[in-house]
Design an enzyme around this catalytic site. Structure first.
Site, mmCIF file in Angstrom:
data_model
loop_
_atom_site.group_PDB
_atom_site.id
_atom_site.type_symbol
_atom_site.label_atom_id
_atom_site.label_comp_id
_atom_site.label_asym_id
_atom_site.label_seq_id
_atom_site.Cartn_x
_atom_site.Cartn_y
_atom_site.Cartn_z
ATOM 1 N N PHE A 298 14.781 -0.131 -10.530
ATOM 2 C CA PHE A 298 14.231 0.066 -11.881
ATOM 3 C C PHE A 298 15.416 0.252 -12.808
ATOM 4 C CE2 PHE A 298 13.568 2.726 -15.492
ATOM 5 C CZ PHE A 298 12.305 2.447 -15.977
ATOM 6 N N GLU A 299 15.482 -0.550 -13.841
ATOM 7 C CA GLU A 299 16.487 -0.308 -14.887
ATOM 8 C C GLU A 299 15.897 -0.793 -16.192
ATOM 9 O OE1 GLU A 299 20.974 -0.867 -13.073
ATOM 10 O OE2 GLU A 299 19.896 -2.669 -13.600
ATOM 11 N N ILE A 300 16.042 0.000 -17.214
ATOM 12 C CA ILE A 300 15.789 -0.505 -18.564
ATOM 13 C C ILE A 300 17.092 -0.222 -19.294
ATOM 14 C CG2 ILE A 300 14.402 -0.374 -20.662
ATOM 15 C CD1 ILE A 300 12.079 0.656 -19.027
#
Ligand SMILES: Nc1nc2c(ncn2[C@@H]2O[C@H](COP(=O)(O)OP(=O)(O)OP(=O)(O)O)[C@@H](O)[C@H]2O)c(=O)[nH]1
Ligand SMILES: [Mg+2]
Length: 402
Positions: A298-300
């Site tokens: 998960f990366e934003i």
């Protein structure tokens, strides 16, 4: 003292103790209630102010009527009608690296992302693969979203093991890790993937027009209705890197990584931010790596950071050491170390209100953040304060409190 008066004194003491405990219990229950009410109030404030301040989503409905009781706690089921109107759209995309064989897991993740966020926001999807996607893959994926979808092939030089890697040495290293029982120990394709995610995805032609991205992987789950645009959040708050889970890396996969990082820091001190998050990575001022990293499935985040000078030099420096193939350096520690060292620590962001699960590890928002969306996860099972979680270290680094 007579027996009778001693008895009476005993009764009085027991009564006092009982009254004290009862009051303490009452007070505690009241405090918890107050917390919940405060959270509700701030949720309501946020919902209405987001329309004015960030102008991203409008139309949240009544709150109080949407409180539902679940197994472990109350959660909110916000009334999302009328359809939120998005008057602003970030320069952002959802990025999905996948193989054709990942299709079922891809569809599952898309369903979750669309349901909890993208149906209302309509951000474009980009799928990347070192091979051409099949028609079956493309058609199935397109059916899962109303947003635009693009499929890209990764240039060979961004994917495959470079010629200058000594394959004999790399093979020995793979065998040694396999003997040690490390996951993906003998996989070359896994290493290609880690190197690609570390140094190249943001250079792919399809991503050039975008600044922000949200990375999605197969078979992940989202649990909360997201009431705001996380890309806008990053932009408006001068944040660069957002995560939901922070964990310890497997030490055997990064044996010499920190040595290389220390060399880099010595050679390029100008890139180390004076207000960095080194304390998240090291418990002894940088002498050794405590293995903490943000879990990159998960990366934003802001791709301009990866495209910038500091990270470009950092990736090239690390790549030249060959550790992606001679060990099994993951993109998660590489991204995390860079973000922690080159950014102001306030540019990192813990997306506490995004409930998320990858494999058997899950982050579920804790109070009061869990009240800001309708979360279907069980927050008791959240990884946050369990063994191997680095969230306490992150909190300590940021606020001085575990
Ligand atoms: N195109 C392509 N994508 C890959 C390859 N290997 C992994 N991926 C993708 O890269 C991402 C990370 O790979 P995963 O296999 O999920 O690795 P992981 O998250 O460390 O391990 P899991 O616990 O198995 O999920 C996922 O989006 C995969 O679909 C590959 O050889 N080719
Ligand atoms: Mg995965």
């Amino acid at each position: 003292m007579t027996i009778a008066s001693a008895f009476a004194a005993g009764v009085r003491i027991r009564t006092l103790v009982f009254l004290f405990c009862f009051n303490a219990l009452l007070y505690m229950s009241f405090s918890v209630l107050q917390d919940d009410l405060r959270a509700l109030a701030s949720y309501h404030l946020y919902s209405s102010s987001s329309a004015n301040v960030t102008s991203n989503v409008t139309g949240s409905g009544t709150i109080a009527s949407n409180i539902v009781q679940t197994d472990d706690s109350i959660t909110l089921a916000p009334d999302l009608s009328p359809e939120p109107q998005i008057s602003r759209k970030a320069n952002a995309t959802l990025v999905f690296l996948a193989r054709n064989s990942d299709l079922q897991g891809v569809l599952k993740s898309m369903e979750s992302v669309e349901t909890h966020f993208n149906q209302r926001f309509g951000y474009p999807w980009i799928f990347l693969n070192e091979d051409e996607f099949t028609n079956e893959f493309k058609e199935s994926v397109q059916l899962k979203t109303n947003a635009s979808v693009q499929f890209g092939v990764i240039p060979s030089r961004h994917w495959y093991q470079p010629d200058w890697i000594d394959e004999g040495k790399a093979e020995q290293a793979r065998n040694a890790l396999k003997a040690a029982g490390v996951i993906y120990a003998d996989s070359v394709s896994y290493r290609n993937m880690c190197r690609f995610n570390s140094g190249f995805f943001f250079h792919h032609p399809l991503l050039q027009q975008y600044r922000y991205y949200w990375r999605i992987e197969p078979d992940v789950d989202y649990f909360c209705q997201l009431q705001y645009d996380p890309f806008d959040y990053l932009e408006d708050n001068n944040k660069t890197y957002g995560f939901t889970i922070a964990l310890e890396e497997l030490g055997q996969t990064v044996t010499t990584l920190w040595q290389a990082v220390k060399e880099f820091m010595e050679q390029y001190p100008e890139y180390i931010h004076p207000n960095n998050a080194l304390a998240f990575l090291s418990d002894n001022g940088g002498e050794t790596f405590n293995l903490c990293h943000f879990w990159s499935n998960f990366e934003i985040a802001d791709m301009d950071f990866w495209r910038g000078e500091a990270y470009t030099k950092f990736f090239e420096f690390l790549d030249s050491k060959g550790g992606f193939y001679y060990e099994r350096w993951g993109d998660a520690p590489i991204h995390s170390i860079a973000a922690a060292l080159f950014l102001d620590k306030t540019q990192l962001h813990f997306f506490n209100d995004i409930g998320y699960q990858h494999s058997n590890i899950m982050h579920c928002p804790q109070q009061p953040a869990f009240l800001t969306g309708s979360c279907t996860c069980n927050r008791v099972l959240s990884i946050d304060y369990r063994r191997y979680s680095c969230l306490p270290r992150y909190n300590k680094m940021l606020n001085g409190k575990w």
